[in-house]
Design a protein around this motif. Structure first.
Motif, PDB file in Angstrom:
ATOM      1  N   ARG A  21       4.854  -3.116   9.056  1.00 45.23           N
ATOM      2  CA  ARG A  21       3.898  -2.593  10.032  1.00 45.23           C
ATOM      3  C   ARG A  21       4.536  -2.370  11.387  1.00 45.23           C
ATOM      4  NH1 ARG A  21       1.663   0.028   7.099  1.00 45.23           N
ATOM      5  NH2 ARG A  21       0.662  -0.950   5.343  1.00 45.23           N
ATOM      6  N   ASP A  35       3.153  -6.441   5.621  1.00 44.10           N
ATOM      7  CA  ASP A  35       1.980  -6.650   4.771  1.00 44.10           C
ATOM      8  C   ASP A  35       2.451  -7.315   3.486  1.00 44.10           C
ATOM      9  OD1 ASP A  35      -0.024  -5.583   6.351  1.00 44.10           O
ATOM     10  OD2 ASP A  35       0.218  -3.558   5.545  1.00 44.10           O
ATOM     11  N   VAL A  42      -0.736 -10.256   6.910  1.00 41.19           N
ATOM     12  CA  VAL A  42       0.455  -9.767   7.601  1.00 41.19           C
ATOM     13  C   VAL A  42       1.251 -10.998   8.043  1.00 41.19           C
ATOM     14  CG1 VAL A  42       1.339  -8.504   9.586  1.00 41.19           C
ATOM     15  CG2 VAL A  42      -0.674  -7.666   8.378  1.00 41.19           C
TER      16      VAL A  42
END
Length: 75
Positions: A21, A35, A42
Motif C-alpha cells: 500500500r 495488505d 495492513v
C-alpha cells in the motif's frame, strides 16, 4: 513478490507487489505497509541496516531505573 510472516496467524505468506500500500523512507529504515492475504489487515514491515543496529543497541542497554517522585521532607 514478498515473503512475509503474518503476526496474527504466524503463517508465512507470499504476497504480490500490488498488495504493497505504501513505502515510507525514514532515516533509519524503510517501512512497507502491506495488505496481508492471511488475515486481511495492513501490517507494517520495517527493513534496513540502521534499523537493525538501532534495535540491537536498544536491546543491549540496561533498563533505566524507574523515576521516583520527589517528596518534600518535613522539617
Amino acid at each position: 513478490m514478498l515473503l512475509i510472516t503474518c503476526p496474527v496467524t504466524r503463517s508465512d505468506e507470499l504476497v504480490a507487489d500490488r498488495r504493497i500500500r505504501s513505502v515510507v523512507n525514514h532515516p533509519t529504515h524503510v517501512a512497507l505497509h502491506v495488505d496481508c492475504p492471511a488475515c486481511g489487515a495492513v501490517h507494517v514491515y520495517r527493513t534496513g541496516r540502521r534499523w537493525e543496529a538501532t534495535r540491537a543497541a536498544r536491546a543491549a542497554q540496561p533498563a533505566a531505573p524507574a523515576h521516583r517522585a520527589q517528596h518534600p521532607v518535613p522539617a
